[in-house]
Design a protein around this motif. Structure first.
Motif, mmCIF file in Angstrom:
data_model
loop_
_atom_site.group_PDB
_atom_site.id
_atom_site.type_symbol
_atom_site.label_atom_id
_atom_site.label_comp_id
_atom_site.label_asym_id
_atom_site.label_seq_id
_atom_site.Cartn_x
_atom_site.Cartn_y
_atom_site.Cartn_z
ATOM 1 N N THR A 30 9.449 8.217 6.601
ATOM 2 C CA THR A 30 8.321 7.293 6.537
ATOM 3 C C THR A 30 8.522 6.197 7.570
ATOM 4 O OG1 THR A 30 7.010 5.895 5.046
ATOM 5 C CG2 THR A 30 9.388 5.816 4.808
ATOM 6 N N ASN A 56 10.485 -1.400 4.689
ATOM 7 C CA ASN A 56 9.031 -1.318 4.747
ATOM 8 C C ASN A 56 8.490 -1.809 3.409
ATOM 9 O OD1 ASN A 56 6.318 -0.683 4.871
ATOM 10 N ND2 ASN A 56 6.635 1.264 5.913
ATOM 11 N N PRO A 57 7.965 -3.043 3.334
ATOM 12 C CA PRO A 57 7.469 -3.573 2.062
ATOM 13 C C PRO A 57 6.375 -2.713 1.440
ATOM 14 C CG PRO A 57 7.646 -5.313 3.718
ATOM 15 C CD PRO A 57 7.864 -4.021 4.424
ATOM 16 N N ASP A 58 5.549 -2.068 2.248
ATOM 17 C CA ASP A 58 4.482 -1.235 1.708
ATOM 18 C C ASP A 58 5.041 -0.088 0.881
ATOM 19 O OD1 ASP A 58 2.628 -2.831 2.932
ATOM 20 O OD2 ASP A 58 2.443 -1.570 4.714
ATOM 21 N N VAL A 59 6.195 0.446 1.292
ATOM 22 C CA VAL A 59 6.815 1.541 0.541
ATOM 23 C C VAL A 59 7.308 1.041 -0.816
ATOM 24 C CG1 VAL A 59 8.703 3.216 0.555
ATOM 25 C CG2 VAL A 59 7.436 2.749 2.654
ATOM 26 N N ASP A 60 7.894 -0.149 -0.846
ATOM 27 C CA ASP A 60 8.354 -0.715 -2.117
ATOM 28 C C ASP A 60 7.174 -0.958 -3.061
ATOM 29 O OD1 ASP A 60 10.931 -0.725 -1.116
ATOM 30 O OD2 ASP A 60 10.752 -2.740 -0.295
ATOM 31 N N ILE A 61 6.073 -1.478 -2.522
ATOM 32 C CA ILE A 61 4.892 -1.738 -3.353
ATOM 33 C C ILE A 61 4.303 -0.423 -3.875
ATOM 34 C CG2 ILE A 61 2.527 -2.613 -3.280
ATOM 35 C CD1 ILE A 61 3.486 -4.722 -1.294
ATOM 36 N N ALA A 62 4.280 0.597 -3.036
ATOM 37 C CA ALA A 62 3.742 1.890 -3.463
ATOM 38 C C ALA A 62 4.556 2.462 -4.625
ATOM 39 C CB ALA A 62 3.723 2.868 -2.291
ATOM 40 N N GLN A 65 3.590 0.501 -7.784
ATOM 41 C CA GLN A 65 2.273 0.914 -8.264
ATOM 42 C C GLN A 65 2.335 2.282 -8.935
ATOM 43 O OE1 GLN A 65 0.051 0.655 -4.601
ATOM 44 N NE2 GLN A 65 -0.586 -1.478 -4.967
ATOM 45 N N GLN A 177 7.628 8.628 -4.145
ATOM 46 C CA GLN A 177 7.730 7.245 -3.663
ATOM 47 C C GLN A 177 9.173 6.749 -3.722
ATOM 48 O OE1 GLN A 177 5.432 5.820 -2.138
ATOM 49 N NE2 GLN A 177 3.579 6.900 -2.758
ATOM 50 N N TRP A 204 10.326 -0.675 15.433
ATOM 51 C CA TRP A 204 9.456 -0.091 14.401
ATOM 52 C C TRP A 204 9.281 1.386 14.731
ATOM 53 C CZ3 TRP A 204 7.407 -1.526 9.826
ATOM 54 C CH2 TRP A 204 6.420 -0.702 9.277
#
Length: 369
Positions: A30, A56-62, A65, A177, A204
């Protein structure tokens, strides 16, 4: 050179590279930012060695969720089971009440029927008919409620199974996830040597991007590029000599590329497991492939002019090397440094191999020391 007679070994030569037989490209599962490079190229690593740490903060949030959705689905299943069980018990209670009412109605009707049969004046006909209708009505209601109970039982199973399937799907999503989060710590995947890591901290990287290359340095093969005009005689199984500039390794041709690229044909040469210390991945080498052994032939060093199976003019030394005279020579099969002589020369003749094009108009030249 001096013309020789005997065994003539035909070879073809080409440049090449030593490459690992087993190599693994480590790619990003990812997208993320490189926070730390743990090991550097040239380090011996194991399968579970962490190479890079990413974020990657988006991965932690996913992941959070997905876990929340799973928890909600599990709570919904518990509530659904509770509600359905309540409905089932309520339906069973209603069915039991109707059966009791039916039994009472059946007893009333039986009593009225017995009295009416004994003396019609004891029970009115309308009362007998009423109790009979009541029994029929209750029997119909009991039958309908029994069907309703069966349907409710099947509905309970279907609704619970649907919720469980949904939970299994959400479990898979959570696992996916969680694996994405775990992939932020990039591991090698195989044991070997970290050969390449084209990243810097802060870079990145996108999903699928190449992060590193891991090789097993003890398992190497040679990729040799042979000119396309000389590759037609190469076959699998032929002996090849690989020159590393420090050592010579004897190998065997195992594969021939069917296509031509940039005027060359690439061949793979298998090498022994015990390699000299000079053998390293990506090392530039020269490869000589033995394609034929000719016995009882006349041969000489390859001249600067003339190709295989051509007739050329060559200068042969005469009068104790003071002069050289042109002779017509028919050449045969060629090798890397030597070529077969079909006619025009004999064993022991000394010929000039360097370019003599400046003297194309003469047949005899005088040589100076």
């Amino acid at each position: 050179d001096t013309v020789q007679h005997g065994t003539f070994i035909r070879q073809v030569r080409g440049p090449g590279t030593l490459v690992p037989e087993q190599m693994r490209w480590v790619t990003a599962l990812t997208a993320g930012r490189v926070e730390e490079i743990v090991v550097l190229p040239g380090t011996v690593i194991e399968e579970n060695t962490v190479i890079i740490r990413m974020s990657n903060p988006d991965v932690d949030i996913a992941l959070l969720q997905a876990q929340q959705a799973l928890n909600t689905a599990e709570a919904t299943l518990i509530q659904t089971v509770s509600n359905l069980e309540t409905q089932r018990l309520t339906q069973l209670g209603l069915l039991a009440t109707l059966r009791t009412q039916l039994q009472n109605a059946q007893r009333d009707h039986t009593t009225n029927q017995r009295l009416y049969d004994t003396n019609p004046e004891l029970v009115a006909a309308t009362e007998l008919a009423r109790t009979r209708d009541a029994v029929g009505d209750l029997e119909e209601r009991v039958s309908l409620e029994e069907e309703q109970t069966v349907l409710l039982a099947g509905s309970v199973v279907d609704q619970v199974n649907a919720q469980r399937i949904n939970i299994l799907s959400l479990n898979d999503i959570v696992d996916f996830q969680r694996n994405r989060v775990s992939s932020m710590e990039v591991t090698a995947g195989v044991s070997g040597v970290l050969a390449e890591l084209p990243l810097e901290e802060g870079n990145w990287v996108q999903s699928g991007a190449t992060l590193a290359r891991v090789v097993q340095p003890g398992r190497l093969k040679a990729e040799v590029r042979i000119p396309q005009t000389q590759a037609q005689d190469i076959t699998a199984g032929q002996v090849a000599y690989i020159d590393t500039r420090n050592d010579t390794i004897v190998g065997q041709v195992v594969r021939i590329d069917p296509s031509v690229q940039n005027g060359t044909v690439t061949i793979d040469v298998a090498l022994p497991r015990d390699l000299p210390r000079s053998a390293r991945p990506d090392l530039s080498i020269d490869g000589n492939v033995v394609i034929q052994q000719l016995d009882d032939v006349t041969f000489v060093g390859r001249p600067a002019y003339g190709q295989a199976n051509q007739r050329v003019g060559m200068f042969i030394l005469v009068e104790d090397g003071q002069y050289a005279e042109r002779v017509s020579v028919m050449l045969g099969a060629s090798s890397v440094n030597e070529i077969e002589v079909i006619e025009g020369l004999k064993e022991g003749d000394i010929v000039i191999l360097s370019d003599m094009s400046n003297w194309d108009g003469v047949d005899r030249v005088r040589l100076r020391n």
